[in-house]
Design a protein around this motif. Structure first.
Motif, PDB file in Angstrom:
ATOM      1  N   SER A 203     -26.410  -9.852  -0.295  1.00 46.97           N
ATOM      2  CA  SER A 203     -26.186  -8.591  -1.009  1.00 46.97           C
ATOM      3  C   SER A 203     -26.945  -8.507  -2.319  1.00 46.97           C
ATOM      4  O   SER A 203     -27.081  -7.425  -2.898  1.00 46.97           O
ATOM      5  N   TRP A 216     -29.202 -10.020   6.149  1.00 49.17           N
ATOM      6  CA  TRP A 216     -28.186  -9.157   5.572  1.00 49.17           C
ATOM      7  C   TRP A 216     -28.211  -7.809   6.286  1.00 49.17           C
ATOM      8  O   TRP A 216     -29.269  -7.218   6.481  1.00 49.17           O
ATOM      9  N   LEU A 217     -27.028  -7.329   6.695  1.00 48.53           N
ATOM     10  CA  LEU A 217     -26.895  -6.039   7.364  1.00 48.53           C
ATOM     11  C   LEU A 217     -26.279  -5.061   6.364  1.00 48.53           C
ATOM     12  O   LEU A 217     -25.059  -4.999   6.200  1.00 48.53           O
ATOM     13  N   PRO A 218     -27.117  -4.281   5.660  1.00 52.04           N
ATOM     14  CA  PRO A 218     -26.590  -3.425   4.575  1.00 52.04           C
ATOM     15  C   PRO A 218     -25.611  -2.368   5.064  1.00 52.04           C
ATOM     16  O   PRO A 218     -24.662  -2.028   4.354  1.00 52.04           O
ATOM     17  N   GLU A 219     -25.838  -1.875   6.290  1.00 55.18           N
ATOM     18  CA  GLU A 219     -24.946  -0.835   6.788  1.00 55.18           C
ATOM     19  C   GLU A 219     -23.541  -1.364   7.068  1.00 55.18           C
ATOM     20  O   GLU A 219     -22.572  -0.605   7.109  1.00 55.18           O
ATOM     21  N   LEU A 220     -23.438  -2.709   7.257  1.00 58.65           N
ATOM     22  CA  LEU A 220     -22.139  -3.337   7.515  1.00 58.65           C
ATOM     23  C   LEU A 220     -21.677  -4.200   6.347  1.00 58.65           C
ATOM     24  O   LEU A 220     -20.590  -4.785   6.398  1.00 58.65           O
ATOM     25  N   SER A 221     -22.500  -4.302   5.318  1.00 58.42           N
ATOM     26  CA  SER A 221     -22.195  -5.087   4.114  1.00 58.42           C
ATOM     27  C   SER A 221     -21.822  -6.535   4.450  1.00 58.42           C
ATOM     28  O   SER A 221     -20.845  -7.093   3.917  1.00 58.42           O
ATOM     29  N   GLU A 224     -25.463 -11.439   9.406  1.00 57.80           N
ATOM     30  CA  GLU A 224     -25.340 -11.468  10.853  1.00 57.80           C
ATOM     31  C   GLU A 224     -24.360 -12.534  11.332  1.00 57.80           C
ATOM     32  O   GLU A 224     -24.169 -13.563  10.686  1.00 57.80           O
TER      33      GLU A 224
END
Length: 514
Positions: A203, A216-221, A224
């Motif tokens: 983040s 990092w998956l920004p849409e899921l905060s 993986e």
């Protein structure tokens, strides 16, 4: 006549239109080197090539094969290196290739190399695989005339996204790749689809390598899951293979890890290697990484197995600091498979590889290993000994400081080996390390007082039998060496619990076949 000149010029232009459209002045420098070489070859056509005798092998066939990896091949301006230690000047590349050619080295194809690894094909002694990473124009246009002149063959590992989907001034285009794949000089293999950059892994916006970390998956905060990691890397690996095969209409069987990293660059997924490597080798027959001293052995050996063998392949990365072909020749010959009996010279031809901790100095026919001020010891391994099986090794040593010295055999890597552990004035152990787990398999009390004088340590490995000796007297032995430790090379190690307090001088070192 004018028409003929024009027509001839047009034909030359059409045959080389890609080079002219991406022209850089120094590309023509290749012909400056090639012309006098070709003239010399014509004059001396009946004279055989000079073949170096520095290698220890007497076999007409290769027992090990090195793989070289280059990146950019640049003009003679020192400032043109673009800050990349992996780039090399064109004059240096020419000198290296010419030196190898004149000393009897020859390139092989990716299929020949694969068959060598499987143990189903013999290759001539002094065979090597020549590779380039990234699919860059400046690694193709300056080198292609040189490869043709020397009769050499190379493999280019391509980044699909940059070459197949974009029209770049830096990366080779689809049209250029298709043309290369039809030539005698080049083969194309995969360097990933869109995995050759650094990607966000947390983040805070920190970045790291694509194949060694969970993104990092920004849409899921969140980062993986392991399943999402596997799905992502497999998608990249498979897409790269399929797209490149569709473009050149040839099989793609090999993959080169971007940055040579197959787990060492892990930041937030420390077990990435154990997940990544099996998935890569499920899709490709061979996966190439860069050799470093951590892995000790620099070249590749046959690994006979089933017909669908899958292999991790070591590569020797070129350095801008390697100033001439003689230096590279020394690297290859010191790392080549060594034959028994062997006696160390303690010079640059031996191939001693030091560890990333401690120190090693080879001077005046002696080798000194020991701790640096902030380390507890040092380890050295003899390159080119990976295939040894049953042998005895003896070393005359002067133990100047430290609590333990180790004579190592059947060394495969840091996680798989056996050793005689001589503890000063205490005990002698036979130890084994298998998959990173070390244990004592035999030990006796040792009353021999070494002092600071010269004495002889020895070790014998035959099948599952191991013996440790001092001054020719067997001190401890065992018939219970783990079956997995069936082959491997030799090394030495010093250790003491106090940093900076271990040193060993080796004055003689020899190995004999049993």
């Amino acid at each position: 006549a004018t028409f003929l000149v024009f027509a001839g010029g047009l034909l030359v232009f059409l045959a080389n239109k890609n080079m002219f459209s991406n022209y850089k002045t120094y590309y023509l420098e290749s012909y400056y080197y090639i012309a006098p070489y070709k003239i010399k070859q014509l004059i001396a056509a009946i004279q055989p090539l000079r073949v170096s005798g520095r290698t220890t092998s007497t076999s007409p066939y290769a027992e090990s094969v090195p793989v070289l990896v280059y990146h950019g091949v640049l003009g003679g301006n020192p400032d043109s290196n673009n800050g990349e230690a992996t780039n090399i000047e064109l004059s240096n590349f020419w000198n290296q290739m010419k030196t190898l050619k004149e000393n009897g080295w020859q390139t092989v194809s990716i299929q020949d190399f694969y068959d060598f690894k499987r143990g189903v094909k013999s290759l001539p002694a002094k065979s090597f695989l020549l590779t380039f990473d990234d699919g860059r124009k400046d690694s193709y246009y300056p080198t292609n005339p040189i490869l043709k002149a020397l009769g050499f063959h190379a493999v280019m590992f391509v980044i699909d996204q940059y070459s197949l989907e974009e029209n770049s001034d830096y990366y080779l285009t689809r049209e250029e790749l298709v043309s290369m794949s039809k030539s005698k000089e080049w083969e194309l293999q995969s360097h990933g689809y869109s995995s050759h950059s650094e990607y966000t892994i947390d983040s805070l916006g920190n970045t790291a390598h694509f194949f060694s970390n969970k993104l990092w998956l920004p849409e899921l905060s969140r980062i993986e899951t392991e399943k999402e990691f596997i799905d992502r890397i497999r998608n990249d690996l498979e897409k790269s293979k399929v797209d490149l095969e569709d473009a050149i209409n040839k099989r793609v069987t090999a993959f080169a890890f971007p940055f040579g990293d197959y787990g060492e660059g892990a930041v937030n997924f420390l077990d990435s290697e154990s997940v990544l490597v099996p998935n890569v080798l499920d899709i490709y027959q061979m996966a190439f990484y860069q050799y470093s001293g951590v892995y000790r052995y620099s070249q590749n050996y046959p690994e006979p197995g089933d017909a669908d063998g899958r292999y991790m392949i070591r590569r020797i990365g070129m350095s801008a600091k390697w100033e001439n072909g003689e230096y590279l020749l020394g690297v290859l010959e010191s790392g080549s498979a060594k034959t028994l009996p062997f006696t160390a010279k303690f010079d640059t031809t031996d191939g001693w590889v030091d560890t990333t901790w401690g120190k090693m100095e080879v001077t005046d026919g002696k080798m000194t290993i020991g701790a640096s001020p902030d380390s507890t010891g040092s380890t050295v391994v003899l390159d080119g000994t990976d295939s040894w099986k049953d042998y005895s090794v003896v070393a005359n040593v002067r133990w100047t400081s430290g609590s333990n010295i180790y004579l190592e055999s059947r060394y495969e890597d840091d996680d798989n080996l056996t050793a005689c552990n001589f503890k000063r004035g205490d005990r002698v152990h036979v130890e084994q390390t298998v998959d990173g787990i070390s244990r004592v398999i035999a030990g006796v009390e040792n009353k021999f007082q070494t002092g600071n004088g010269i004495f002889r340590i020895g070790m014998k490995v035959s099948g599952r039998n191991v013996e440790c000796s001092i001054n020719g007297e067997v001190i401890v032995s065992t018939p219970f060496l783990d079956e997995s430790l069936s082959s491997g090379g030799v090394g030495l190690k010093t250790w003491d619990a106090i940093p900076g307090n271990s040193e060993l001088i080796v004055e003689d070192f020899s190995v004999n076949k049993l």
